[in-house]
Scaffold this motif. Structure first.
Motif, short mmCIF file in Angstrom:
data_model
loop_
_atom_site.label_atom_id
_atom_site.label_comp_id
_atom_site.label_asym_id
_atom_site.label_seq_id
_atom_site.Cartn_x
_atom_site.Cartn_y
_atom_site.Cartn_z
N UNK A 5 0.96 -1.13 0.17
CA UNK A 5 -0.01 -0.16 -0.14
C UNK A 5 0.85 1.15 0.03
N UNK A 6 0.45 2.30 -0.12
CA UNK A 6 0.97 3.71 -0.30
C UNK A 6 0.39 4.99 0.63
N UNK A 7 0.97 5.50 0.95
CA UNK A 7 0.13 6.61 1.76
C UNK A 7 1.05 7.99 1.45
N UNK A 48 2.75 12.91 -6.92
CA UNK A 48 2.78 13.13 -5.72
C UNK A 48 4.02 12.24 -5.04
N UNK A 49 4.37 12.78 -3.65
CA UNK A 49 5.28 12.19 -2.84
C UNK A 49 4.38 10.87 -2.15
N UNK A 50 4.88 9.74 -2.31
CA UNK A 50 4.19 8.80 -1.22
C UNK A 50 5.23 7.83 -0.67
N UNK A 51 4.81 7.16 0.42
CA UNK A 51 5.46 6.15 1.00
C UNK A 51 4.88 4.73 1.02
N UNK A 52 5.76 3.95 0.57
CA UNK A 52 5.36 2.38 0.28
C UNK A 52 5.27 1.60 1.73
N UNK A 53 4.49 0.90 2.05
CA UNK A 53 4.60 -0.13 2.89
C UNK A 53 4.14 -1.62 2.47
N UNK A 54 5.36 -2.35 2.64
CA UNK A 54 5.19 -3.60 2.17
C UNK A 54 4.90 -4.63 3.25
N UNK A 55 3.83 -5.31 3.56
CA UNK A 55 3.50 -6.18 4.52
C UNK A 55 3.73 -7.68 4.23
N UNK A 56 4.32 -8.41 4.98
CA UNK A 56 4.51 -9.82 4.88
C UNK A 56 3.39 -10.64 5.59
N UNK A 57 2.63 -11.49 5.15
CA UNK A 57 1.53 -11.92 5.66
C UNK A 57 1.36 -13.25 5.02
N UNK A 59 -1.79 -16.04 3.21
CA UNK A 59 -2.81 -15.90 2.44
C UNK A 59 -4.14 -16.13 3.49
N UNK A 60 -4.27 -16.69 4.39
CA UNK A 60 -5.22 -16.76 5.29
C UNK A 60 -5.57 -15.48 5.89
N UNK A 61 -4.46 -14.82 6.20
CA UNK A 61 -4.70 -13.47 6.96
C UNK A 61 -4.94 -12.25 6.04
N UNK A 62 -4.74 -12.62 4.59
CA UNK A 62 -5.07 -11.54 3.58
C UNK A 62 -6.39 -10.65 3.95
N UNK A 63 -7.37 -11.40 3.85
CA UNK A 63 -8.81 -10.76 3.92
C UNK A 63 -8.83 -9.81 5.09
N UNK A 64 -8.33 -10.24 6.32
CA UNK A 64 -8.45 -9.12 7.62
C UNK A 64 -7.38 -8.16 7.37
N UNK A 65 -6.13 -8.32 6.69
CA UNK A 65 -5.53 -7.35 6.44
C UNK A 65 -5.94 -6.28 5.45
N UNK A 66 -6.52 -6.62 4.52
CA UNK A 66 -7.36 -5.68 3.39
C UNK A 66 -8.48 -5.09 4.26
N UNK A 67 -9.31 -5.83 4.86
CA UNK A 67 -10.25 -4.91 5.67
C UNK A 67 -9.72 -3.85 6.41
N UNK A 68 -8.86 -4.03 7.24
CA UNK A 68 -7.87 -3.38 8.18
C UNK A 68 -7.51 -2.04 7.48
N UNK A 69 -6.88 -2.27 6.63
CA UNK A 69 -6.12 -1.30 5.63
C UNK A 69 -7.45 -0.27 4.88
N UNK A 70 -8.44 -1.07 4.56
CA UNK A 70 -9.35 -0.11 4.15
C UNK A 70 -10.17 0.51 4.85
N UNK A 79 -4.26 2.13 -2.56
CA UNK A 79 -3.85 1.17 -3.14
C UNK A 79 -3.47 -0.03 -2.17
N UNK A 80 -4.14 -1.27 -2.55
CA UNK A 80 -3.87 -2.50 -1.89
C UNK A 80 -3.55 -3.67 -2.93
N UNK A 81 -2.45 -4.15 -3.02
CA UNK A 81 -1.97 -5.18 -4.13
C UNK A 81 -1.26 -6.29 -3.39
#
Length: 103
Positions: A5-7, A48-57, A59-70, A79-81
């Motif tokens: 993701x970026x921010x 624009x200037x942004x900062x990237x955040x790369x999470x290591x997780x 597949x089972x935790x992806x849905x919860x991570x996506x919901x959290x980030x959203x 951006x959530x890829x």
């Protein structure tokens, strides 16, 4: 699995990283930046200037991570890829599974 993701600030990137790791949605998060992003938004080309955040997780935790980030992200369309990890050291992948297990 890695999730990107970026921010728009280093402080927000740190908050996103810390929140996901504290909630055990990611075992680790790395922040890179600033990077320059060029994109279409509302019928204009933005830069624009942004900062990237790369999470290591997992597949089972992806849905919860996506919901959290959203939920916590302040972008209208963040951006959530997710990218699968095809190979990795057994020890490191085991550590990710261990650290993302709900307790």
């Amino acid at each position: 699995m890695t999730v990107l993701t970026t921010t728009d600030s280093a402080e927000k990137a740190q908050e996103l990283a810390r929140g996901a790791v504290e909630a055990r949605l990611a075992a680790c998060a790395q922040i890179s930046g600033p990077v320059t992003s060029v994109y279409h938004w509302r019928n204009a080309i933005e830069t624009s200037q942004e900062w990237q955040v790369l999470f290591k997780t997992t597949e089972a935790r992806y849905p919860s991570l996506e919901a959290h980030l959203t939920t916590v992200h302040d972008y209208e369309t963040p951006e959530i890829i997710a990218t699968p990890v095809v190979r990795g050291s057994a020890g490191y992948l085991a550590w990710i599974r261990q650290e993302t297990t709900e307790r």
